[in-house]
Design an enzyme around this catalytic site. Structure first.
Site, short mmCIF file in Angstrom:
data_model
loop_
_atom_site.label_atom_id
_atom_site.label_comp_id
_atom_site.label_asym_id
_atom_site.label_seq_id
_atom_site.Cartn_x
_atom_site.Cartn_y
_atom_site.Cartn_z
N VAL A 80 59.84 65.42 55.91
CA VAL A 80 58.81 64.77 55.02
C VAL A 80 59.59 64.38 53.68
O VAL A 80 59.42 63.21 53.07
CB VAL A 80 57.55 65.62 54.89
CG1 VAL A 80 56.74 65.21 53.53
CG2 VAL A 80 56.76 65.40 56.01
N ASP A 88 66.89 71.17 48.06
CA ASP A 88 66.57 72.02 49.16
C ASP A 88 67.46 73.12 48.90
O ASP A 88 68.48 73.21 48.64
CB ASP A 88 67.03 71.27 50.31
CG ASP A 88 66.40 71.78 51.33
OD1 ASP A 88 65.35 71.20 51.96
OD2 ASP A 88 66.53 72.91 51.90
N THR A 123 51.56 69.81 53.80
CA THR A 123 50.11 70.01 54.20
C THR A 123 49.48 71.38 54.00
O THR A 123 50.09 72.40 54.64
CB THR A 123 49.98 69.83 56.04
OG1 THR A 123 50.52 68.44 56.12
CG2 THR A 123 48.63 69.96 56.38
N LEU A 134 52.78 60.26 57.71
CA LEU A 134 53.99 59.74 58.40
C LEU A 134 53.92 60.30 59.88
O LEU A 134 53.77 61.72 60.16
CB LEU A 134 55.34 59.42 57.78
CG LEU A 134 55.86 60.91 57.54
CD1 LEU A 134 56.64 61.71 58.40
CD2 LEU A 134 56.83 60.76 56.20
N GLU A 190 56.93 61.28 62.63
CA GLU A 190 58.32 61.27 63.01
C GLU A 190 58.55 60.24 64.17
O GLU A 190 57.84 60.15 64.87
CB GLU A 190 58.72 62.74 63.55
CG GLU A 190 58.70 63.68 62.51
CD GLU A 190 58.98 65.33 63.06
OE1 GLU A 190 59.50 65.23 64.10
OE2 GLU A 190 58.57 65.98 62.40
N LYS A 232 43.77 65.72 55.40
CA LYS A 232 44.76 65.86 56.19
C LYS A 232 44.52 66.63 57.47
O LYS A 232 44.69 66.07 58.60
CB LYS A 232 45.93 66.27 55.30
CG LYS A 232 47.13 66.62 56.34
CD LYS A 232 47.85 65.37 56.80
CE LYS A 232 49.10 65.91 57.53
NZ LYS A 232 49.68 64.61 58.20
N LEU A 234 45.05 57.76 72.97
CA LEU A 234 44.50 58.02 74.31
C LEU A 234 45.53 57.73 75.45
O LEU A 234 45.10 57.21 76.57
CB LEU A 234 43.33 56.90 74.36
CG LEU A 234 41.94 56.93 73.59
CD1 LEU A 234 41.16 56.00 73.87
CD2 LEU A 234 41.35 58.22 73.85
N GLY A 276 52.08 68.44 71.12
CA GLY A 276 52.91 69.34 70.41
C GLY A 276 53.25 68.92 69.23
O GLY A 276 52.69 68.21 68.64
N CYS A 282 53.23 69.36 63.81
CA CYS A 282 52.05 69.47 62.73
C CYS A 282 50.86 69.70 63.54
O CYS A 282 50.05 70.75 63.18
CB CYS A 282 51.99 68.05 62.27
SG CYS A 282 53.36 67.74 61.01
#
Ligand code: NAD
Length: 466
Positions: free
Chosen positions: A11, A30, A121, A152, A154, A206, A252, A259, A262
């Site tokens: 992200v 980072d 999140t 978003l 991935e 979220k 659907l 999996g 998130c």
């Protein structure tokens, strides 16, 4: 504008590169020195289509830089936090330790009027705690904490970031909202709806959105199970449902269960938050439980395809990442599937276009191969676990010629049964009639019931429990 992004993972890196592409000056920070060194060399540590070019362009134009320390953070108009919030070991709550330690680290360095934006999140109320930490560290300052959750996907992250369905801004402070409007101005000009809500509301939006999407997937998966018993076709059922505008066709697609980085952790974290507030969310509880059981149970399909036993047999698994166009293995359905196949005594050969390095740590016993055809060599079944584009048009003659037996278990429903029949494959999909099903529907009623219950039919051995 000047933006600091704390955390340069999926992200943080995508958001930082896109903000730079909007014309802002972005520093991505980072703690992972290896990651930052690689980024500075122009190497992208994750597989995400288009990201390498976007990063290179914006680095060349000196709008995007990388650091292990938050240089120049005191001049940032907005400081985004995009560190991980994984499931906490033991209890499933969101682990907020990365968030809080990042906030403690930057607190002394921020400008007194900084706008701190949570993109990670986080459970409802986390923004209040961040605000408390900042106030304790800097009682003289007038900083604002905003929630700006990210939606978003991935694999399509850049497109999603630049074409969001909506931008959610959670803040009651007018000055902070103005900063956020400026940050997103290029999207606003493109008419992306900007939703100004309270911070707690933004945080909950979220989780509610992710839980709802997970519910849609689980719903169609259960309908797929019913289709298998009744001879209906789940693809057609989903289309028939999805064409109704009130329902919509997305999410659907029946498959091996959701999996990824998130949905599983966010569903669990939402449940924990709800319990803490004395509000059980029974639908989400059921979704999480049904999905957990489903992933491992997919191995049962492979057992069925191989007539009841896979001990000592070789199975090729195509696709290991949790979805196509990513190398992300977090909570991938391939992990419980392959673990169950190993538990049942199978030898597993695997191939994934991008995720094999990441997979090796979690699935060390898989024999990793260089292509789908190499994986299929000597296999008695090929299992399509992830619908990478290159698996949609396999050369079926070539595949069959290298396999020990012509069996395909398509957990993503990317082939048609007739096509497989023409190519002389035995074919099992999810929630769709197969050649077996058609034969079974012609069986006398007593044998049909036995078959539906997974009992021995016509000399076949009942499949073992997985
Ligand atoms: N991955 C997705 O598709 C997605 C989509 C929407 C929202 N989210 C949310 O975004 C957040 C980040 O997810 P991600 O997938 O990008 O995680 P990630 O694990 O890929 O990246 C997190 C990065 O933060 C770094 N980090 C941790 N603590 C730090 C600190 N104190 N200072 C600087 N860097 C630090 C880590 O080294 C890591 O590189 C999570 O809350 C996730 O739920 C993820």
């Amino acid at each position: 504008m000047r933006i600091t992004m704390i955390g340069a993972g999926y992200v943080g890196l995508v958001s930082g590169a896109c903000f730079a592409d909007f014309g802002h000056h972005v520093t991505c920070v980072d703690k992972d020195a290896g990651r930052i060194a690689a980024l500075r060399r122009g190497e992208i540590p994750i597989f995400e289509p288009g990201l390498a070019d976007l990063v290179a362009t914006n680095m060349a134009q000196e709008r995007l830089s990388f650091s292990t320390t938050p240089d120049g953070i005191d001049e940032a108009d907005a400081v985004f936090i995009a560190v991980g919030t994984p499931s906490r070991r033991g209890d499933g709550h969101a682990d907020l330790s990365y968030i809080y330690s990042a906030v403690r680290e930057i607190a002394p360095l921020l400008s007194p009027t900084a706008v701190v934006v949570t993109k990670s999140t986080v459970p409802v109320g986390t923004g209040d705690e961040i605000e408390r930490i900042l106030r304790d560290a800097r009682p003289e300052a007038d900083m604002h904490v905003v929630s700006n959750p990210e939606f978003l996907r991935e694999g399509a992250a850049i497109y999603d970031f630049k074409h969001p369905d909506r931008i959610v801004i959670g803040s009651d402070n007018e000055a902070a909202r103005e900063v956020m409007a400026e940050v997103y101005r290029p999207l606003y000009l493109n008419a992306a709806p900007m939703l100004n809500v309270s911070r707690r509301t933004a945080e909950l939006i979220k989780y509610a959105a992710n839980a709802f999407l997970a519910t849609k997937i689980t719903f169609i998966n259960e309908i797929a199970d019913l289709c298998e018993r009744t001879g209906a076709d789940v693809n057609d059922v989903a289309r028939g449902m999805g064409l109704d505008n009130r329902i919509g066709g997305k999410f659907l697609h029946a498959g091996p269960g959701f999996g990824g980085s998130c949905f599983p952790k966010d569903a669990t974290a939402l449940l924990k938050t709800a319990h803490d507030h004395g509000v059980p969310l029974r639908i989400v509880e059921t979704v999480a439980a049904v999905n957990d059981q489903r992933k491992r149970a997919m191995a049962r399909k492979v057992v069925t395809a191989l007539d009841g036993s896979i001990r000592g047999k070789t199975v090729a698994v195509l696709g290991l990442s949790f979805k196509p166009n990513t190398d992300d293995m977090r909570d991938s359905p391939s992990i419980p599937l392959i673990t169950a196949l190993h538990d049942l005594g199978a030898v597993v050969r695997g191939y994934d276009p991008a995720a094999m390095e990441a997979a090796k740590a979690q699935l060390p016993d898989v024999i990793y191969c260089g292509s789908a055809y190499e994986a299929a060599e000597g296999a008695e079944a090929v299992v399509i676990a992830t619908e990478w584009e290159q698996f949609r048009a396999l050369d079926l003659d070539r595949l069959r010629s290298v396999m020990a037996a012509p069996v395909i278990v398509d957990l993503r429903n990317i082939y048609r049964a007739e096509e497989m029949k023409r190519a002389n494959f035995r074919y099992l999909a999810v929630g769709r009639p197969t050649a077996e099903r058609q034969v079974e529907s012609r069986l006398p009623r007593r044998r049909k019931i036995a078959a539906a219950n997974g009992k021995a039919v016509g000399g076949k051995v009942a499949e073992p429990a997985v």
